[in-house]
Scaffold this motif. Structure first.
Motif, PDB file in Angstrom:
ATOM      1  N   UNK A 105      -2.118   5.424   5.291  1.00 59.99           N
ATOM      2  CA  UNK A 105      -2.213   5.480   3.842  1.00 59.99           C
ATOM      3  C   UNK A 105      -1.917   6.889   3.335  1.00 59.99           C
ATOM      4  N   UNK A 106      -1.451   6.960   2.099  1.00 59.69           N
ATOM      5  CA  UNK A 106      -0.935   8.202   1.541  1.00 59.69           C
ATOM      6  C   UNK A 106      -2.002   9.298   1.448  1.00 59.69           C
ATOM      7  N   UNK A 107      -3.262   8.934   1.292  1.00 61.81           N
ATOM      8  CA  UNK A 107      -4.315   9.939   1.111  1.00 61.81           C
ATOM      9  C   UNK A 107      -4.861  10.472   2.433  1.00 61.81           C
ATOM     10  N   UNK A 108      -4.361   9.968   3.564  1.00 61.26           N
ATOM     11  CA  UNK A 108      -4.903  10.319   4.870  1.00 61.26           C
ATOM     12  C   UNK A 108      -3.970  11.248   5.636  1.00 61.26           C
ATOM     13  N   UNK A 109      -4.506  11.967   6.618  1.00 62.47           N
ATOM     14  CA  UNK A 109      -3.649  12.759   7.509  1.00 62.47           C
ATOM     15  C   UNK A 109      -2.747  11.847   8.336  1.00 62.47           C
ATOM     16  N   UNK A 110      -1.755  12.420   9.023  1.00 55.71           N
ATOM     17  CA  UNK A 110      -0.944  11.610   9.944  1.00 55.71           C
ATOM     18  C   UNK A 110      -1.833  10.929  10.984  1.00 55.71           C
TER      19      UNK A 110
ATOM     20  N   UNK B 290       0.842  -1.188   0.000  1.00 55.56           N
ATOM     21  CA  UNK B 290       0.000   0.000   0.000  1.00 55.56           C
ATOM     22  C   UNK B 290       0.884   1.248   0.000  1.00 55.56           C
ATOM     23  N   UNK B 291       0.429   2.299  -0.680  1.00 59.48           N
ATOM     24  CA  UNK B 291       1.153   3.559  -0.652  1.00 59.48           C
ATOM     25  C   UNK B 291       0.976   4.211   0.713  1.00 59.48           C
ATOM     26  N   UNK B 292       2.081   4.466   1.391  1.00 58.04           N
ATOM     27  CA  UNK B 292       2.068   5.043   2.735  1.00 58.04           C
ATOM     28  C   UNK B 292       2.454   6.519   2.704  1.00 58.04           C
ATOM     29  N   UNK B 293       1.968   7.263   3.676  1.00 61.72           N
ATOM     30  CA  UNK B 293       2.251   8.695   3.727  1.00 61.72           C
ATOM     31  C   UNK B 293       3.632   8.997   4.298  1.00 61.72           C
ATOM     32  N   UNK B 294       4.031   8.306   5.378  1.00 62.08           N
ATOM     33  CA  UNK B 294       5.269   8.680   6.057  1.00 62.08           C
ATOM     34  C   UNK B 294       5.894   7.473   6.728  1.00 62.08           C
TER      35      UNK B 294
END
Length: 264
Positions: A224-229, A30-34
Motif C-alpha cells: 500500500x502507498x502509505x507503507x514502506x517497501x 487500492x493505491x499501491x506504492x510501487x
C-alpha cells in the motif's frame, strides 16, 4: 544487545527470508506504492530469498517469472486469485495456471456464498491443487467456510495450506482449529501499521506463543502507498520480533523455514 549486533542479526535472518504476501502495481482497488520491478529490486538488495506476488485481480505468475529473470538469485512466486463461489471454469483456469508454474492459490469469499451449492467445483479445485502440489490459501474466509475448504483439502491429501483471518476478531480456539485441520496461520505485519492498525505487535507475539512457532507464518502484506517497501517491512517485522524476545532460530522459522515448506 548493541546496535551493530542486532543489525547484523537482522541482516542474517533477512538473507533467508521469504514473504508469502506482497502486493504491487498494477492494482485498481487500492493505491499501491510501487510496481513489481521496484519491489523486487528492494528484495534483491536486502538479500531476501524471495516473495510471493499477490493480487486479488489477476494471475501474477507471468510477472513473477519476468522478475526472476531480471533479478537472478531470488525466487519470486506467482499466485492465482479465485473468488467464492467458484465459477465453473475455476478448476480449468487453475490447471492452466499450474501448467505455467503457478504454485499458489488464494481463495477469497464474496457475498452470498453457500459451500453446499458450490461443492462440485470445490471438489474439482482441490483435486487439481493436490495433483500439482500447490499451496492453498484461505484468504479472509469465514471460519465456517475455511473449515469446509480445509476438510475437503484434507480428504484429498493436500498438505500445503495457510489461512488468513482478521486476527483482532478471531478467537484463538478458531485459529487452533485451523491448525488442527493442517493449516498454517498467516500473521501479517500490515495489521500493526498505521493509519489503521487492527492489533499490536504484542498480540501477534501472544498468538505465536499460543499457536506455536511451527504453525505460524510471518508475512508483511505490504504494498500500500502509505507503507514502506515490503522488504523494509520484513526487516521491521524481524526487528520487532527480536525486541520482543524471540530467538534468531524461532524468527527464521517464521520468515524462512515455514513459508518455504509451503512453496517447495
Amino acid at each position: 544487545m548493541e546496535s551493530s549486533q542486532i543489525n547484523n542479526t537482522i541482516t542474517s535472518i533477512m538473507r533467508g527470508s521469504f514473504d508469502l504476501n506482497v502486493k504491487t502495481l498494477p492494482n485498481t482497488q487500492t493505491l499501491m506504492r510501487m510496481d513489481g520491478i521496484d519491489t523486487a529490486k528492494y528484495a534483491f538488495e536486502f538479500e531476501m530469498d524471495g516473495f510471493a506476488l499477490n493480487s486479488s485481480e489477476y494471475l501474477t505468475t507471468p510477472s513473477a517469472q519476468m522478475l526472476n529473470r531480471m533479478y537472478p538469485g531470488i525466487n519470486i512466486e506467482g499466485s492465482i486469485p479465485l473468488n467464492l463461489p467458484l465459477k465453473k471454469d475455476a478448476p480449468e483456469n487453475t490447471e492452466n495456471a499450474a501448467n505455467i508454474g503457478t504454485k499458489i492459490i488464494r481463495l477469497k469469499q464474496t457475498a452470498n456464498f453457500n459451500s453446499a451449492d458450490n461443492l462440485l467445483e470445490l471438489e474439482k479445485l482441490t483435486s487439481t491443487i493436490k495433483n500439482h502440489d500447490m499451496l492453498l490459501i484461505c484468504d479472509n474466509l469465514s471460519i465456517d467456510v475455511s473449515k469446509t475448504i480445509l476438510d475437503l483439502a484434507k480428504d484429498v491429501g493436500i498438505d500445503k495450506l495457510m489461512t488468513s483471518h482478521p486476527i483482532a476478531s478471531t478467537l484463538i480456539d478458531d485459529l487452533q482449529l485451523m491448525v488442527n485441520l493442517g493449516a498454517s496461520i498467516e500473521l501479517a505485519f500490515n495489521d500493526v501499521m498505521p493509519p489503521s492498525p487492527s492489533i499490536t505487535i504484542d498480540t501477534i507475539c501472544q498468538i505465536i506463543k499460543e499457536i506455536g512457532i511451527d504453525s505460524c507464518i510471518a508475512t508483511t502484506r505490504f504494498g500500500d502507498v502509505e507503507l514502506p517497501p515490503p522488504a523494509e517491512g520484513m526487516r521491521m517485522f524481524i526487528a520487532c520480533l527480536l525486541q520482543k524476545g524471540f530467538s534468531e532460530k524461532d524468527i527464521s522459522k517464521l520468515v524462512e523455514i515455514n513459508p518455504k515448506k509451503l512453496i517447495t
